[in-house]
Design an enzyme around this catalytic site. Structure first.
Site, mmCIF file in Angstrom:
data_model
loop_
_atom_site.group_PDB
_atom_site.id
_atom_site.type_symbol
_atom_site.label_atom_id
_atom_site.label_comp_id
_atom_site.label_asym_id
_atom_site.label_seq_id
_atom_site.Cartn_x
_atom_site.Cartn_y
_atom_site.Cartn_z
ATOM 1 N N LYS A 295 2.669 -15.355 3.126
ATOM 2 C CA LYS A 295 3.084 -16.113 1.595
ATOM 3 C C LYS A 295 4.392 -16.204 1.697
ATOM 4 O O LYS A 295 4.815 -16.416 0.300
ATOM 5 C CB LYS A 295 1.752 -15.388 0.450
ATOM 6 C CG LYS A 295 1.856 -16.438 -0.148
ATOM 7 C CD LYS A 295 0.608 -17.123 -0.012
ATOM 8 C CE LYS A 295 0.497 -18.403 -2.170
ATOM 9 N NZ LYS A 295 -0.254 -19.470 -1.510
ATOM 10 N N TYR B 238 1.046 -1.398 -0.577
ATOM 11 C CA TYR B 238 -0.110 0.122 -0.073
ATOM 12 C C TYR B 238 0.912 1.092 -0.112
ATOM 13 O O TYR B 238 0.361 2.649 -0.163
ATOM 14 C CB TYR B 238 -0.585 -0.101 1.167
ATOM 15 C CG TYR B 238 -1.694 -1.216 1.087
ATOM 16 C CD1 TYR B 238 -1.896 -1.892 -0.091
ATOM 17 C CD2 TYR B 238 -3.176 -1.218 1.853
ATOM 18 C CE1 TYR B 238 -2.889 -3.068 0.251
ATOM 19 C CE2 TYR B 238 -4.117 -1.907 1.663
ATOM 20 C CZ TYR B 238 -4.208 -3.161 1.309
ATOM 21 O OH TYR B 238 -5.224 -3.847 0.766
ATOM 22 N N ASP C 150 -3.762 -18.243 2.363
ATOM 23 C CA ASP C 150 -5.099 -18.219 1.385
ATOM 24 C C ASP C 150 -5.844 -19.396 2.617
ATOM 25 O O ASP C 150 -6.695 -19.773 2.625
ATOM 26 C CB ASP C 150 -5.136 -18.918 -0.118
ATOM 27 C CG ASP C 150 -3.478 -19.952 -0.288
ATOM 28 O OD1 ASP C 150 -2.886 -20.039 1.127
ATOM 29 O OD2 ASP C 150 -2.711 -20.586 -0.610
ATOM 30 N N ASP D 186 -11.450 -7.814 6.962
ATOM 31 C CA ASP D 186 -13.071 -7.853 7.062
ATOM 32 C C ASP D 186 -13.862 -9.141 6.880
ATOM 33 O O ASP D 186 -14.736 -9.036 7.616
ATOM 34 C CB ASP D 186 -12.916 -7.452 5.475
ATOM 35 C CG ASP D 186 -13.382 -5.688 4.982
ATOM 36 O OD1 ASP D 186 -12.566 -5.551 5.838
ATOM 37 O OD2 ASP D 186 -13.834 -5.076 4.113
ATOM 38 N N ASP E 150 -5.722 -6.353 6.389
ATOM 39 C CA ASP E 150 -6.291 -5.811 5.183
ATOM 40 C C ASP E 150 -7.810 -6.754 5.128
ATOM 41 O O ASP E 150 -9.185 -6.140 5.208
ATOM 42 C CB ASP E 150 -6.086 -4.854 4.082
ATOM 43 C CG ASP E 150 -7.442 -3.567 3.370
ATOM 44 O OD1 ASP E 150 -8.452 -3.879 4.366
ATOM 45 O OD2 ASP E 150 -7.401 -3.618 2.837
HETATM 46 C C1 IPM Z 1 -9.147 -0.574 5.449
HETATM 47 C C2 IPM Z 1 -9.811 0.358 4.960
HETATM 48 C C3 IPM Z 1 -8.431 1.534 4.217
HETATM 49 C C4 IPM Z 1 -6.861 -0.158 3.872
HETATM 50 C C5 IPM Z 1 -9.369 1.997 2.678
HETATM 51 C C6 IPM Z 1 -10.212 2.700 2.974
HETATM 52 C C7 IPM Z 1 -7.854 2.578 2.767
HETATM 53 O O1 IPM Z 1 -9.791 -0.545 3.567
HETATM 54 O O2 IPM Z 1 -9.620 0.700 6.996
HETATM 55 O O3 IPM Z 1 -10.200 -1.438 5.838
HETATM 56 O O4 IPM Z 1 -6.844 -0.411 2.976
HETATM 57 O O5 IPM Z 1 -7.303 -0.343 4.840
HETATM 58 MG MG MG Z 2 -10.051 -2.692 5.097
#
Ligand code: IPM
Ligand code: MG
Length: 351
Positions: A186, A141, A217, A245, A241
């Site tokens: 990985k 990133y 994975d 989620d 990231d």
């Molecule tokens: C998070 C979000 C951010 C990230 C984006 C919005 C830049 O997805 O905080 O997880 O990827 O870190």
């Molecule tokens: Mg995110």
């Protein structure tokens, strides 16, 4: 204690949820004899509207000067088609600018919200409590990226020092929990992952932790197959990231989960893990609990006020036990949803 807090409400539902979190912080401060002062700062889409930049210099300077930062959410469809400017740049800029390299994302399943977990009850078990530690200011990133002719590239690059410092945070957290740490990478493909493993071998020596290494994975699969095997997970920026989620969905309620971004000092940035939810912005129905719980994380990690943090967490728990639900948490048609402010009121009443 005096707390000087930078508030970054941001876009969408950000201002509504931050408002409730501030009421909670004010009340706890009052009860425990602390003094809080706030500085309101612009970041994200609202900052683009006001200044043309997602992260104005003034915002970063004042955030640096504050003891800690409380953020709502940034972004929305209104700012999606601007050339080269995105509200999300404000988030990345704050994280990097404040040196917040370790991102703590707890995935905690509340008993009252078990119905919302998409896994079968026998898989989820009695309790789910996973802490993901995501590296936040390095990797792909932030690596070199660009275009060359008709190709595009992004670069995953980690230095030993970057890996070491986030691993040390994860070790400390794991030592304070069940002493179990999973390193997700990985390493069967990526050289940078092999560096993570080398550094981990050094950092973990004598840590007393039960450590295992898992390819990303496989980890995404294991999280839904047997989430109970995890306690603390540490991983790179991009993998963190993605799997945070996934883990959040196991709790069924993205509206409940707070996060902390930490660096070397005491300063942190605290925010709900959900986004700006433009579809419900301004309606007064958003769930403020993730932001309220982010205040608890702030008190714990930036100010070492454990009792105060617990007071908030207990009040949130009682609020759920007493049946208060914002629209996102409603289980069935008989249940009446409360508004953002009513949820804030309910937490305040239980503090
Ligand atoms: C998070 C979000 C951010 C990230 C984006 C919005 C830049 O997805 O905080 O997880 O990827 O870190
Ligand atoms: Mg995110």
């Amino acid at each position: 204690m005096n707390m000087n807090i930078a508030l970054v409400p941001g876009d969408g539902i950000g201002p509504e949820i931050v408002e409730q979190a501030v009421r909670v912080l004010d009340k706890v401060a009052d009860q425990f004899g602390h003094k809080v002062t706030y500085t309101n700062l612009l970041a994200g889409g609202c900052a683009i509207d006001a200044t043309g930049k997602p992260l104005p210099e003034e915002t970063l300077e004042k955030a640096k000067a504050a003891d800690s930062v409380l953020l709502g959410a940034v972004g929305g469809p209104k700012w999606e088609h601007l050339d080269g400017i995105r509200p999300e740049q404000a988030l990345l800029g704050l994280r990097a600018g404040l040196g917040l390299y370790a991102n703590l994302r707890p995935a905690l399943l509340y008993q009252e919200l078990k119905f919302a977990c998409p896994l079968k009850p026998e898989i989820i078990g009695d309790h789910l409590d996973i802490m993901i530690v995501r590296e936040l200011t390095g990797g792909i990133y932030f690596g070199d990226s660009g275009r060359e002719g008709d190709s595009a590239y992004d670069t995953e690059r980690y230095s030993k020092a970057e890996v070491e410092r986030v691993l040390k945070v994860a070790v400390k957290i794991a030592q304070g929990r069940k002493k179990k740490l999973t390193i997700v990478d990985k390493a069967n493909v990526l050289e940078s992952s092999r560096l993570w493993r080398e550094v981990a071998a050094e950092v973990l020596e004598g840590s007393g932790l039960d450590v295992n290494y898992m390819y990303v994975d496989n980890a995404t699969m294991q999280l839904v197959r047997n989430p109970q095997q995890f306690d603390v997970i540490v991983t790179s920026n991009m993998f963190g990231d993605i799997i945070s989620d996934e883990a959040s969905m196991l709790t069924g309620s993205i509206g409940m989960l707070p996060s902390a971004s930490l660096g070397d000092g005491k300063k942190g940035m605290y925010e709900p893990i959900h986004g700006s939810a433009p579809d419900i912005a301004g309606k007064g129905i958003a769930n403020p609990l993730a932001t309220i719980l982010s205040v608890a994380m702030m008190l714990r990690h930036s100010f070492e006020l454990e009792k105060e943090a617990r007071a908030i967490e207990t009040a949130v728990q009682k609020t759920l036990q007493d049946g208060f639900r914002t629209a996102d948490l409603v289980e069935n048609a008989e249940m009446k949803a409360v508004s953002t402010k009513e949820m804030g009121d309910a937490v305040l009443a239980r503090l």
